[in-house]
Design an enzyme around this catalytic site. Structure first.
Site, mmCIF file in Angstrom:
data_model
loop_
_atom_site.group_PDB
_atom_site.id
_atom_site.type_symbol
_atom_site.label_atom_id
_atom_site.label_comp_id
_atom_site.label_asym_id
_atom_site.label_seq_id
_atom_site.Cartn_x
_atom_site.Cartn_y
_atom_site.Cartn_z
ATOM 1 N N GLY A 144 0.872 -1.179 0.000
ATOM 2 C CA GLY A 144 0.000 0.000 0.000
ATOM 3 C C GLY A 144 0.901 1.218 0.000
ATOM 4 C CB SER A 202 4.341 -3.794 -2.323
ATOM 5 O OG SER A 202 4.400 -2.541 -2.951
ATOM 6 C CB ALA A 203 4.520 -0.906 1.655
ATOM 7 C CG HIS A 235 5.805 -2.375 -7.286
ATOM 8 N ND1 HIS A 235 4.690 -3.004 -7.777
ATOM 9 C CD2 HIS A 235 5.562 -2.177 -5.958
ATOM 10 C CE1 HIS A 235 3.815 -3.164 -6.797
ATOM 11 N NE2 HIS A 235 4.319 -2.679 -5.683
ATOM 12 C CD GLU A 278 4.807 -4.851 -10.917
ATOM 13 O OE1 GLU A 278 4.197 -5.279 -11.911
ATOM 14 O OE2 GLU A 278 4.438 -3.859 -10.259
#
Lengths: 235, 235
Positions: free
Chosen positions: B89, B121-122, B158, B193
């Site tokens: 997020g 991700s985060a 990413h 990714e």
């Protein structure tokens, strides 16, 4: 107050700072100006190189810049500047250097007092209340998110609609929606490349061929052009 | 220490968290695990919605999560967790919430002590020493850039090679070059990714069909695949 806040220095395939040079010329006027240039957003190239790139373009329009790194006392350089120009690069590095040199409040006061200010990319970001709408990688702790606070809204420079079709990362619009969800009382101007905001006294207008996308919590994003009134952003 | 650090939750056109689910299953094992889920990176949707999206996928692999927001004492929830899962997020919001709740050092100790950790991700960014290689918009001051420090290198999740052809903004590689110029003693893993890093004890490997791009100041970026040794990153 007089501001020229440019989205991006350079359009793809063009010379550095080429597309906005006539807007800069019009903003600075006919009389040659020797502006103070703040090159602190440069990370992978030298301040001298940066100054030279800007001067290459400025000499075409009858003006020139001198980098703040040539001054023993950067505060005094700001206080005595005829005009202040802040170039793009990395916003985080720019803000850290401005803060370490004690320039942020000084630039605020100086520009509020009438000294013309030109920024592009990171240089437009630091004219906002905070750096919270930058696109840049936070390569260094800026020791605080507040910046020069020359306008009461946030700019997202290089605002773009494109998103690689094979990429799962968030779009720019998703990111700005996160911002307005977290900061519900702040307008964000998605300032597309090739465009700029110009403040003259209490009149704010958009320059350039593309529209700007305006975000605010609880409202549908709005597309405004150079013919529209932008002054609501100043309230 | 056991880590599964995933670049992205979801590939375009696929269901949420679909592509890495079998890797998560293999990582967590056959015995059903009820993992602690940290949904703080969610900004524009609720923690309950986030928990449900993750559980939809986890039930397909025989595991489940419970969101930390259901616990009166989040510190105790971390201390007692069977596994810790941190979703993606907005990294800045995630770190601020982790810091405000006093969880950062606690997660460090707990995972160093052997509790399995999964992030995407985060959630992969916060396993690094700092958040300085995030791509996210800094919508809130995280009150410090240091994070859980589970690995000694930085991940750029990413990681992408594509750049809109008509866009003048900096590429991802330019941004990482700024990072390594400013932070010359730190490796950055550009984690594309569809790929993830897996640490089992003192063995670090890459999982996925694409290579990772490794950056370090003064060195040419290097492409490493799942067949290559990644352990140099741990030194």
């Amino acid at each position: 107050m007089r501001l020229l806040l440019i989205s991006n220095s350079t359009n793809p395939g063009e010379a550095y700072l080429d597309y906005p040079k006539y807007n800069i010329k019009e903003f600075l006027g006919e009389k040659p100006v020797k502006a103070l240039f703040i090159p602190y957003a440069a990370v992978t190239f030298s301040y001298n190189e940066y100054e030279e790139k800007v001067n290459d373009r400025f000499k075409e329009i009858g003006h020139s810049v001198v980098g703040i790194h040539h001054f023993d006392d950067p505060k005094k350089a700001v206080e005595e500047a005829e005009a202040i120009i802040v170039g793009g690069g990395n916003t985080w590095k720019l803000v850290r250097m401005m803060r370490d040199n004690g320039l942020i409040d000084l630039i605020h006061k100086k520009v509020k007092g009438g000294t013309p200010y030109i920024g592009w990319s990171a240089g437009s970001n630091v004219a906002c209340p905070t750096l919270r709408t930058t696109n840049d990688m936070p390569i260094i702790d800026p020791k605080g998110f507040d910046v020069a606070n020359l306008v009461p809204f946030q700019i997202n420079p290089h605002y773009l609609d494109d998103h690689p079709s094979n990429h799962g990362g968030e779009t720019r619009e998703v990111r700005i929606n996160e911002f307005i969800t977290e900061n519900q009382d702040v307008y964000v101007v998605g300032l597309r490349e090739g465009t700029m905001l110009n403040l003259e006294g209490d009149v704010l207008k958009l320059i350039g061929k593309r529209s700007a996308r305006i975000f605010r919590y609880g409202q549908e994003p709005e597309e405004l052009t150079g013919k529209d009134d932008f002054n609501f952003l100043l309230k």
